[in-house]
Enzyme design. Structure first.
Site, short mmCIF file in Angstrom:
data_model
loop_
_atom_site.label_atom_id
_atom_site.label_comp_id
_atom_site.label_asym_id
_atom_site.label_seq_id
_atom_site.Cartn_x
_atom_site.Cartn_y
_atom_site.Cartn_z
N LYS A 190 0.88 -1.18 0.00
CA LYS A 190 0.00 0.00 0.00
C LYS A 190 0.91 1.22 0.00
O LYS A 190 1.39 1.67 1.04
CB LYS A 190 -0.89 -0.02 1.24
CG LYS A 190 -2.27 0.58 1.07
CD LYS A 190 -2.28 2.05 0.68
CE LYS A 190 -2.02 2.96 1.85
NZ LYS A 190 -1.79 4.38 1.43
N SER A 240 4.49 7.97 10.00
CA SER A 240 4.53 8.83 11.18
C SER A 240 4.34 8.01 12.46
O SER A 240 3.72 6.94 12.46
CB SER A 240 3.42 9.87 11.07
OG SER A 240 2.16 9.22 11.00
N ALA A 276 2.42 8.84 14.94
CA ALA A 276 1.01 8.83 15.33
C ALA A 276 0.29 7.64 14.68
O ALA A 276 -0.43 6.89 15.36
CB ALA A 276 0.34 10.14 14.93
N GLU A 279 8.82 1.69 11.39
CA GLU A 279 9.89 2.67 11.16
C GLU A 279 9.22 4.03 11.18
O GLU A 279 8.49 4.38 10.25
CB GLU A 279 10.55 2.43 9.80
CG GLU A 279 11.22 1.08 9.65
CD GLU A 279 12.41 0.89 10.56
OE1 GLU A 279 13.00 1.91 10.99
OE2 GLU A 279 12.75 -0.25 10.87
N CYS A 312 13.55 10.91 6.93
CA CYS A 312 13.47 10.61 8.36
C CYS A 312 14.83 10.74 9.03
O CYS A 312 14.92 10.94 10.24
CB CYS A 312 12.90 9.22 8.57
SG CYS A 312 13.84 7.97 7.68
N GLU A 368 8.72 16.55 15.56
CA GLU A 368 9.21 16.40 14.18
C GLU A 368 8.56 17.46 13.28
O GLU A 368 7.34 17.66 13.32
CB GLU A 368 8.86 15.00 13.66
CG GLU A 368 9.46 14.72 12.29
CD GLU A 368 9.09 13.33 11.75
OE1 GLU A 368 7.90 12.98 11.77
OE2 GLU A 368 10.00 12.62 11.30
P1 NAD Z 1 1.82 8.66 7.41
O1 NAD Z 1 1.93 7.95 8.72
O2 NAD Z 1 0.79 9.71 7.27
O3 NAD Z 1 1.52 7.60 6.23
C1 NAD Z 1 2.38 6.53 5.92
C2 NAD Z 1 1.59 5.45 5.20
O4 NAD Z 1 0.61 4.94 6.10
C3 NAD Z 1 0.82 5.94 3.97
O5 NAD Z 1 0.84 4.96 2.97
C4 NAD Z 1 -0.60 6.12 4.52
O6 NAD Z 1 -1.60 5.99 3.53
C5 NAD Z 1 -0.67 4.95 5.49
N1 NAD Z 1 -1.67 5.09 6.56
C6 NAD Z 1 -2.15 6.22 7.13
N2 NAD Z 1 -3.11 5.91 8.04
C7 NAD Z 1 -3.23 4.56 8.04
C8 NAD Z 1 -4.04 3.64 8.76
N3 NAD Z 1 -4.94 4.04 9.66
N4 NAD Z 1 -3.89 2.32 8.51
C9 NAD Z 1 -2.97 1.88 7.62
N5 NAD Z 1 -2.20 2.71 6.88
C10 NAD Z 1 -2.31 4.04 7.11
O7 NAD Z 1 3.29 9.18 7.09
P2 NAD Z 1 3.74 10.10 5.86
O8 NAD Z 1 3.26 11.49 6.12
O9 NAD Z 1 3.40 9.41 4.59
O10 NAD Z 1 5.34 10.03 5.99
C11 NAD Z 1 6.09 10.89 6.78
C12 NAD Z 1 6.47 10.23 8.09
O11 NAD Z 1 7.18 9.02 7.82
C13 NAD Z 1 7.42 11.07 8.92
O12 NAD Z 1 7.00 11.02 10.26
C14 NAD Z 1 8.77 10.38 8.75
O13 NAD Z 1 9.67 10.57 9.83
C15 NAD Z 1 8.35 8.96 8.65
N6 NAD Z 1 9.39 8.16 7.98
C16 NAD Z 1 10.12 7.29 8.74
C17 NAD Z 1 11.15 6.54 8.15
C18 NAD Z 1 11.98 5.56 8.95
O14 NAD Z 1 12.67 4.75 8.34
N7 NAD Z 1 11.93 5.58 10.28
C19 NAD Z 1 11.41 6.69 6.77
C20 NAD Z 1 10.65 7.59 6.04
C21 NAD Z 1 9.62 8.31 6.66
#
Ligand code: NAD
Length: 482
Positions: free
Chosen positions: A173, A227, A229, A248, A282, A384
């Site tokens: 996804k 994220s 959250a 992650e 990240c 963040e």
């Molecule tokens: P996000 O959490 O909003 O979304 C990430 C993914 O999760 C998307 O595909 C989204 O559609 C999906 N998602 C959202 N709600 C969901 C739910 N209820 N059930 C299942 N899937 C759901 O994050 P984002 O805004 O896309 O990415 C930015 C964040 O990602 C930042 O916080 C960044 O630090 C983090 N990040 C972490 C790493 C790491 O390796 N630690 C790498 C890249 C990004």
């Protein structure tokens, strides 16, 4: 006409079962240029049926044949590397140079690396008096891979490649914000005749398509990058059925610069670590901590270099930074800069939106921003931001540097700049981080464990860690006689 994307389910390109579409925006203009299936539970159900049917044959293939399929996928992407790079650059607003020289080549490497891992993966045996134990590592079945928008195809492949290598079937996804290159990968899979149902890609929003994937009882594990959250919510969902999950999550990474650090390449790397991909990585170092005796000299040189960065169209090879990925991210980052001002931050450069040419008037551009005069516990220094915004703080001793570095709920990465080898090791040991770089940033060996502590995640990716995550461990004891 707008580009129209599809899911990949059971080897077929399909729209959403509910007929819904969502808009995909070009961040450099704010204009819709593609539409994407707005998938939901029905599409996830169909993908689970396809993946379940494909699992017996895929998991029974010799590892060398699974590896050959993954290498064919890598070859198909490599043959269209320029197309993929242009698409990634447009979809995410990232400089074309970054997509072409770094991210898409890494996509190819991810696939080849885990294809090789498939053929090298082994398990242990423990022999002792009167018995022999051996360990089986067996694929889980159908697994879900959920990825974010910041390094779209790079992180998507980083998640599904080890799953396939270990013999699982995948439902991926991708982020609804940047769905295009995952769709292109699905097209390559269809072109090369990748076994139907082994890799499925369901597009759509997180709370609908993503949550349905997480909640599906036949999905055995979830690997999630995104994220904190959302990650916390998914951990709760998975806990209800004891589903395996790897997380992650976010970061608030410190860059620690001691006065004795070599100046050779220091500014270049710290600029990159602060602002690569507009700070939307990240691993970016968003809190720069500098030993007080070097603070003013560093600050002045750093700000001058930041002011010289070129911001503009992602397709222009002379530009260092493009726009932010979305209106939501743009609004969030501007809100963070406003908050920093109310907290007493002094903005040394940047500090607001940029209005470029008429063509890009609707683009989500923010000037790279450097802020000082903020303490370690304010929101700007603990939450963040994920944008082109960094803060500077001075420290007086190793203990002081560590206290500042560890003063956030996150613990993903840190970088330490010093010529004192003993100090480098002392800091590495005591930093709250899953990844520490000494006198460098973002250098990666794909065999090493990758992940965070505290609110930055749970579990590790990379190398054998990922292969172990995607397998169940079974111990077999054989009695050797009376
Ligand atoms: P996000 O959490 O909003 O979304 C990430 C993914 O999760 C998307 O595909 C989204 O559609 C999906 N998602 C959202 N709600 C969901 C739910 N209820 N059930 C299942 N899937 C759901 O994050 P984002 O805004 O896309 O990415 C930015 C964040 O990602 C930042 O916080 C960044 O630090 C983090 N990040 C972490 C790493 C790491 O390796 N630690 C790498 C890249 C990004």
């Amino acid at each position: 006409m707008n580009l129209r994307l599809n899911h990949l389910i059971g080897g077929d390109a399909r729209p959403a079962a509910n007929g819904g579409w969502l808009d995909v925006y070009d961040p450099s203009s704010g204009v819709v240029y593609a539409t994407c299936p707005d998938g939901d539970r029905d599409d996830i159900d169909a993908a689970v049926v396809a993946a379940t049917a494909a699992f017996p044959a895929w998991s029974a293939l010799p590892a060398s044949e699974r590896a050959a399929w993954m290498n064919r996928l890598a070859d198909g992407i490599e043959a269209r590397l320029d197309d993929f790079a242009r698409a990634e650059s447009r979809d995410a607003g990232k400089p074309l140079r970054l997509a072409r020289d770094f991210e898409i080549p890494r996509v190819v490497t991810n696939l080849r690396f885990f294809a090789a891992a498939a053929t090298q993966f082994a398990s242990e045996s423990h022999s002792s008096l009167g018995m022999l134990n051996y360990t089986l590592r067996q694929p889980l079945g159908v697994v879900g891979c959920i990825s974010p928008w910041n390094l779209p195809l790079y992180l998507f492949t980083w998640k599904f490649a080890p799953a396939l290598a270990a013999g699982n079937c995948v439902i991926g996804k991708p982020s609804e914000v940047t769905p295009v290159t995952a769709w292109m990968l699905g097209e390559v899979a269809r072109e090369i005749g990748f076994p139907a149902g082994v890799l499925n890609i369901v597009q759509g929003h997180g709370p609908s398509a993503g949550q349905a994937l997480v909640d599906h009882p036949l999905v055995k594990a979830i690997t999630f990058t995104g994220s904190t959250a959302v990650g916390l919510r998914l951990a709760e969902s998975c806990a209800r059925s004891l589903k395996k999950i790897s997380l992650e999550l976010g970061g608030k990474n410190p860059t620690l610069i001691f006065a004795d650090a070599s100046r050779d390449g220091l500014l270049d790397t710290v600029i990159r670590s602060a602002f690569q991909n507009s700070g939307q990585i990240c691993l970016c170092g968003s809190r720069i901590l500098i030993e007080r005796s070097y603070y003013e000299e560093f600050r002045d040189a750093f700000v001058a270099r930041v002011q010289a960065l070129r911001i503009g169209s992602p397709g222009d090879p002379d530009n260092d930074l493009g726009p932010l990925v979305s209106q939501a991210q743009f609004d969030k980052v501007l809100g963070c800069i406003a908050l920093a001002r109310t907290e007493g931050g002094r903005v040394l450069c940047g500090g607001g939106a940029l209005h470029l040419s008429d063509e890009e008037a609707g683009g989500w551009y923010i000037a790279p921003t450097v802020i000082e005069n903020l303490g370690p516990t304010c929101r700007t220094n603990t939450e963040e931001i994920f944008g082109p915004v960094v803060t500077l703080q001075a420290f007086d001793s190793e203990a002081d540097a560590l206290a500042l570095a560890n003063a956030t709920p996150y613990g993903l990465a840190a970088s330490v700049w010093t010529r004192d080898i003993g100090r480098a090791h002392r800091m590495a040991e005591k930093l709250d981080a899953g990844v520490v770089w000494i006198n460098t940033w973002m250098q990666r060996d794909l065999r090493t464990p990758f992940g965070g502590v505290k609110q930055s995640g749970l579990g590790r990716e990379g190398g054998w860690e990922a292969m172990r995550f995607f397998t169940d461990t079974k111990n077999v004891t054989v009695a050797l006689g009376p």
